[in-house]
Design a protein around this motif. Structure first.
Motif, PDB file in Angstrom:
ATOM      1  N   LEU A 170       0.824  -1.210   0.000  1.00 56.54           N
ATOM      2  CA  LEU A 170       0.000   0.000   0.000  1.00 56.54           C
ATOM      3  C   LEU A 170       0.856   1.258   0.000  1.00 56.54           C
ATOM      4  N   SER A 171       1.929   1.250   0.773  1.00 55.78           N
ATOM      5  CA  SER A 171       2.838   2.385   0.822  1.00 55.78           C
ATOM      6  C   SER A 171       3.494   2.621  -0.539  1.00 55.78           C
ATOM      7  N   ARG A 172       3.917   1.527  -1.161  1.00 56.35           N
ATOM      8  CA  ARG A 172       4.561   1.600  -2.469  1.00 56.35           C
ATOM      9  C   ARG A 172       3.596   2.148  -3.524  1.00 56.35           C
ATOM     10  N   ILE A 173       2.356   1.653  -3.501  1.00 57.96           N
ATOM     11  CA  ILE A 173       1.361   2.073  -4.491  1.00 57.96           C
ATOM     12  C   ILE A 173       0.977   3.538  -4.290  1.00 57.96           C
ATOM     13  N   ALA A 174       0.799   3.959  -3.047  1.00 56.16           N
ATOM     14  CA  ALA A 174       0.451   5.361  -2.775  1.00 56.16           C
ATOM     15  C   ALA A 174       1.531   6.292  -3.323  1.00 56.16           C
ATOM     16  N   GLU A 175       2.775   5.905  -3.121  1.00 55.15           N
ATOM     17  CA  GLU A 175       3.900   6.714  -3.618  1.00 55.15           C
ATOM     18  C   GLU A 175       3.947   6.705  -5.142  1.00 55.15           C
ATOM     19  N   ASP A 176       3.718   5.523  -5.717  1.00 55.45           N
ATOM     20  CA  ASP A 176       3.739   5.401  -7.176  1.00 55.45           C
ATOM     21  C   ASP A 176       2.622   6.213  -7.830  1.00 55.45           C
ATOM     22  N   GLN A 177       1.434   6.173  -7.230  1.00 54.80           N
ATOM     23  CA  GLN A 177       0.306   6.903  -7.804  1.00 54.80           C
ATOM     24  C   GLN A 177       0.558   8.411  -7.753  1.00 54.80           C
ATOM     25  N   GLU A 182       2.158  13.192 -11.314  1.00 53.24           N
ATOM     26  CA  GLU A 182       3.143  14.157 -11.804  1.00 53.24           C
ATOM     27  C   GLU A 182       3.437  13.926 -13.287  1.00 53.24           C
ATOM     28  N   ILE A 183       3.538  12.653 -13.676  1.00 55.57           N
ATOM     29  CA  ILE A 183       3.766  12.317 -15.089  1.00 55.57           C
ATOM     30  C   ILE A 183       2.588  12.793 -15.938  1.00 55.57           C
ATOM     31  N   LEU A 184       1.382  12.559 -15.449  1.00 58.82           N
ATOM     32  CA  LEU A 184       0.181  12.937 -16.189  1.00 58.82           C
ATOM     33  C   LEU A 184       0.012  14.452 -16.251  1.00 58.82           C
ATOM     34  N   LYS A 185       0.363  15.124 -15.185  1.00 54.95           N
ATOM     35  CA  LYS A 185       0.303  16.592 -15.165  1.00 54.95           C
ATOM     36  C   LYS A 185       1.268  17.166 -16.199  1.00 54.95           C
ATOM     37  N   ASN A 211      -7.067   6.008  -6.826  1.00 56.37           N
ATOM     38  CA  ASN A 211      -6.299   4.885  -6.290  1.00 56.37           C
ATOM     39  C   ASN A 211      -5.299   5.330  -5.234  1.00 56.37           C
ATOM     40  N   GLU A 212      -4.750   6.501  -5.408  1.00 59.13           N
ATOM     41  CA  GLU A 212      -3.832   7.035  -4.399  1.00 59.13           C
ATOM     42  C   GLU A 212      -4.560   7.231  -3.072  1.00 59.13           C
ATOM     43  N   MET A 213      -5.756   7.824  -3.133  1.00 57.43           N
ATOM     44  CA  MET A 213      -6.538   8.055  -1.916  1.00 57.43           C
ATOM     45  C   MET A 213      -6.946   6.743  -1.258  1.00 57.43           C
ATOM     46  N   GLN A 214      -7.349   5.771  -2.071  1.00 56.06           N
ATOM     47  CA  GLN A 214      -7.772   4.485  -1.517  1.00 56.06           C
ATOM     48  C   GLN A 214      -6.608   3.756  -0.861  1.00 56.06           C
ATOM     49  N   ALA A 215      -5.435   3.820  -1.476  1.00 59.20           N
ATOM     50  CA  ALA A 215      -4.251   3.172  -0.904  1.00 59.20           C
ATOM     51  C   ALA A 215      -3.898   3.807   0.442  1.00 59.20           C
ATOM     52  N   LYS A 216      -3.980   5.119   0.509  1.00 58.77           N
ATOM     53  CA  LYS A 216      -3.681   5.832   1.756  1.00 58.77           C
ATOM     54  C   LYS A 216      -4.704   5.510   2.843  1.00 58.77           C
TER      55      LYS A 216
END
Length: 224
Positions: A170-177, A182-185, A211-216
């Motif tokens: 979950l920590s890894r995914i939150a960071e990745d998302q 940033e890539i999409l921006k 997905n970032e919010m859900q992972a957090k």
């Protein structure tokens, strides 16, 4: 008394004038050729830049898909497994949309085709190929390093078990998302005049944010 040959002088003047006109015309053609070459290089560099960007986004999607597949098999908490399935499906859908768009653009993106060859068909033209090749120099190596990094992260995560794995995932995914946003921006800013591509990026950004919010949220719940 020396007679002036006016006819000969007239011919000489005409020849000189013609040569001057030819030289000026040749100079104009040279300037035009240089301008076309410059414009061609700019087009080629822009094409190379977009190919690299799409490749970076594809690597991001692949990373999330592989992480999610691992969690579907290895997570101990049902909520984490459920989230992993949603994550995988979301990024598989995003990847397919990106693949379809790239095919319409006649792009061949390594991370979309499971190959390390990255190119764009039909770049040709005056200066275009030169600009493209210049921009793409070292792109394969850079992409390879990104893929290697993903493999290392997955191997590291795979070594964990039970709740430790769930939290690390979950920590890894939150960071990745977050990095994905940033890539999409970056893409939305760079390609704001391309309506179709912009819509694709915006849709993906919405999914990534959710997905970032859900992972957090899951991560917080597991800390209680």
């Amino acid at each position: 008394m020396v007679k002036t040959n006016w006819k000969a002088r007239a011919v000489t003047v005409a020849v000189v004038t013609g040569l001057m006109g030819f030289a000026a015309h040749a100079n104009d053609e040279s300037k035009q050729a240089k301008q076309e070459m410059k414009q061609g290089k700019a087009v080629g560099e822009a094409a190379g830049k977009r190919v690299q960007y799409v490749g970076k986004l594809a690597v991001f999607n692949n990373r999330q898909i592989e992480m999610a597949r691992l969690a579907e098999q290895q997570a101990s908490d049902p909520r984490v497994k459920e989230f992993a399935t949603k994550l995988r499906e979301d990024h598989e859908k995003s990847q397919e949309s990106l693949r379809t768009w790239a095919q319409h653009q006649q792009m061949q993106i390594s991370a979309l085709n499971d190959s390390r060859q990255t190119s764009e068909e039909g770049t040709g033209g005056s200066g275009v190929q030169e600009g493209y090749d210049k921009k793409m120099k070292g792109a394969d190596e850079k992409l390879g390093k990104a893929m290697d990094k993903t493999n290392e992260e997955i191997t590291k995560l795979q070594s964990k078990q039970g709740p430790e794995f769930d939290k690390a995932f979950l920590s890894r995914i939150a960071e990745d998302q977050k990095k994905g946003k940033e890539i999409l921006k970056e893409g939305r800013k760079e390609y704001k005049n391309d309506g179709t591509f912009l819509a694709l990026l915006s849709d993906t950004e919405t999914v990534v944010s959710n997905n970032e919010m859900q992972a957090k949220d899951l991560e917080k719940q597991m800390k209680k």
